[in-house]
Design a protein around this motif. Structure first.
Motif, PDB file in Angstrom:
ATOM      1  N   UNK A   1       0.543  -1.165  -0.041  1.00  0.00           N
ATOM      2  CA  UNK A   1       0.020  -0.215   0.389  1.00  0.00           C
ATOM      3  C   UNK A   1       0.929   1.305   0.560  1.00  0.00           C
ATOM      4  N   UNK A   2       1.684   1.487   0.516  1.00  0.00           N
ATOM      5  CA  UNK A   2       2.541   2.743   1.082  1.00  0.00           C
ATOM      6  C   UNK A   2       3.734   2.915  -0.269  1.00  0.00           C
ATOM      7  N   UNK A   3       4.155   1.917  -1.009  1.00  0.00           N
ATOM      8  CA  UNK A   3       5.047   1.413  -2.349  1.00  0.00           C
ATOM      9  C   UNK A   3       4.074   1.620  -3.483  1.00  0.00           C
ATOM     10  N   UNK A   4       2.805   1.121  -3.421  1.00  0.00           N
ATOM     11  CA  UNK A   4       1.610   2.002  -4.928  1.00  0.00           C
ATOM     12  C   UNK A   4       1.473   3.652  -4.420  1.00  0.00           C
ATOM     13  N   UNK A   5       0.976   4.453  -3.121  1.00  0.00           N
ATOM     14  CA  UNK A   5       0.285   5.237  -3.308  1.00  0.00           C
ATOM     15  C   UNK A   5       2.156   6.087  -3.447  1.00  0.00           C
ATOM     16  N   UNK A   6       3.129   5.593  -2.811  1.00  0.00           N
ATOM     17  CA  UNK A   6       4.508   6.759  -2.962  1.00  0.00           C
ATOM     18  C   UNK A   6       4.812   6.522  -4.297  1.00  0.00           C
ATOM     19  N   UNK A   7       4.747   5.724  -5.105  1.00  0.00           N
ATOM     20  CA  UNK A   7       4.390   5.661  -6.587  1.00  0.00           C
ATOM     21  C   UNK A   7       3.346   6.450  -7.400  1.00  0.00           C
ATOM     22  N   UNK A   8       2.079   6.350  -7.424  1.00  0.00           N
ATOM     23  CA  UNK A   8       0.762   6.990  -7.630  1.00  0.00           C
ATOM     24  C   UNK A   8       1.528   8.614  -7.322  1.00  0.00           C
ATOM     25  N   UNK A   9       2.010   9.309  -5.854  1.00  0.00           N
ATOM     26  CA  UNK A   9       2.088  10.268  -5.094  1.00  0.00           C
ATOM     27  C   UNK A   9       3.607  10.478  -5.073  1.00  0.00           C
ATOM     28  N   UNK A  10       4.518  10.761  -5.270  1.00  0.00           N
ATOM     29  CA  UNK A  10       5.756  10.787  -4.622  1.00  0.00           C
ATOM     30  C   UNK A  10       5.902  12.332  -3.906  1.00  0.00           C
ATOM     31  N   UNK A  11       4.754  13.022  -4.251  1.00  0.00           N
ATOM     32  CA  UNK A  11       4.844  14.462  -2.877  1.00  0.00           C
ATOM     33  C   UNK A  11       4.091  14.297  -1.968  1.00  0.00           C
ATOM     34  N   UNK A  12       3.203  13.051  -1.887  1.00  0.00           N
ATOM     35  CA  UNK A  12       2.220  13.077  -0.790  1.00  0.00           C
ATOM     36  C   UNK A  12       2.622  12.878   0.387  1.00  0.00           C
ATOM     37  N   UNK A  13       4.124  12.874   1.067  1.00  0.00           N
ATOM     38  CA  UNK A  13       4.387  12.311   1.975  1.00  0.00           C
ATOM     39  C   UNK A  13       4.911  14.111   2.337  1.00  0.00           C
ATOM     40  N   UNK A  14       5.342  13.910   3.488  1.00  0.00           N
ATOM     41  CA  UNK A  14       5.621  14.983   4.235  1.00  0.00           C
ATOM     42  C   UNK A  14       4.721  16.101   4.183  1.00  0.00           C
ATOM     43  N   UNK A  15       4.076  16.463   4.846  1.00  0.00           N
ATOM     44  CA  UNK A  15       3.589  17.634   5.630  1.00  0.00           C
ATOM     45  C   UNK A  15       3.760  18.344   6.841  1.00  0.00           C
ATOM     46  N   UNK A  16       3.270  19.329   7.498  1.00  0.00           N
ATOM     47  CA  UNK A  16       3.785  20.183   8.239  1.00  0.00           C
ATOM     48  C   UNK A  16       4.573  19.600   9.117  1.00  0.00           C
TER      49      UNK A  16
END
Length: 200
Positions: A131-146
C-alpha cells in the motif's frame, strides 16, 4: 500551537509506549498454552510501539526535521507503513480468532498447519508495504506535510484512511460472525451437557 495540548499529547504517547512495552513483554514471555498463537499480538505491539516511538521523536524534533524535506517525507512513509501494518495485524488477529471459534471442537490442529508464523509475518508486513509503495508511486510528493505526515491535498489521505476503513469493516463483520457462532456453539454445548445430566 496549544502548549497544553502538546503536553497532553506527549504524556499520552509516553504512557502508551509504556503499556505497549508491557504488552509486548507479556505476549513474548507468557506462553500459557502451546495452542495459543501470539504472533499477531506480538507484531501488533511491535508495529504500534515503533510507530508511536517514531511519532514521539518526530514531534519532539519537528523544527529540525522540517528543514529536510526528504527526511520528513521518509518519516511520513515509515509512519504510514507502521500504522497500516498495525491495522493489518489487527485483522490477522481477528481471522485467527474466527478460525479458533469455527474449529472450536477441534481446538487448533488446522490452524497450525494453515497459518504458520512466517506466513503471518509475510502477510502482516507485505500488505502494508505494498500500500505504501503504490501510494508513493502514484503520488511521490504526498508525504511530508507540516507535521511530517501524509499530505491531505488531492485525496492522498485515503491511501491511509481507505485501507483502515476496509479493515475496520471486515473486523466488524468477523466480530458479528464470531459472536453469533460462539453463542450457537455454547448453546449446543449446554444442551449436550444438560442431556448427559438427564441421561445419568
Amino acid at each position: 500551537s496549544d502548549s497544553l495540548l502538546d503536553v497532553l499529547n506527549l504524556v499520552c504517547v509516553i504512557v502508551g509506549l509504556v503499556f505497549f512495552s508491557l504488552a509486548l513483554l507479556t505476549f513474548a514471555l507468557c506462553q500459557w498454552s502451546p495452542g495459543v498463537n501470539n504472533v499477531a499480538r506480538i507484531n501488533l505491539c511491535v508495529s504500534l510501539l515503533l510507530a508511536h516511538l517514531l511519532f514521539l521523536l518526530t514531534q519532539q524534533f519537528l523544527s529540525l526535521i522540517r528543514r529536510h524535506q526528504v527526511l520528513c517525507a521518509v518519516i511520513a512513509g515509515v509512519l504510514h507503513f507502521l500504522f497500516l501494518s498495525g491495522f493489518v495485524w489487527m485483522f490477522i488477529e481477528a481471522v485467527l480468532l474466527f478460525i479458533c471459534v469455527k474449529n472450536l471442537s477441534q481446538i487448533s490442529s488446522k490452524r497450525k498447519g494453515v497459518l504458520r508464523s512466517g506466513f503471518l509475518c509475510v502477510i502482516g508486513y507485505t500488505v502494508a508495504l505494498v500500500v505504501v509503495a503504490v501510494s508513493a508511486g502514484v503520488n511521490p510528493k504526498g508525504y511530508g506535510s507540516e507535521q511530517c505526515w501524509i499530505k491531505m491535498d488531492k485525496g492522498f489521505n485515503w491511501s491511509f484512511q481507505g485501507p483502515v476503513c476496509v479493515i475496520l469493516a471486515l473486523n466488524i463483520i468477523l466480530f458479528i460472525y464470531i459472536i453469533i457462532s460462539l453463542t450457537s456453539t455454547l448453546k449446543n454445548l449446554n444442551a449436550e451437557v444438560s442431556h448427559m445430566k438427564q441421561t445419568k
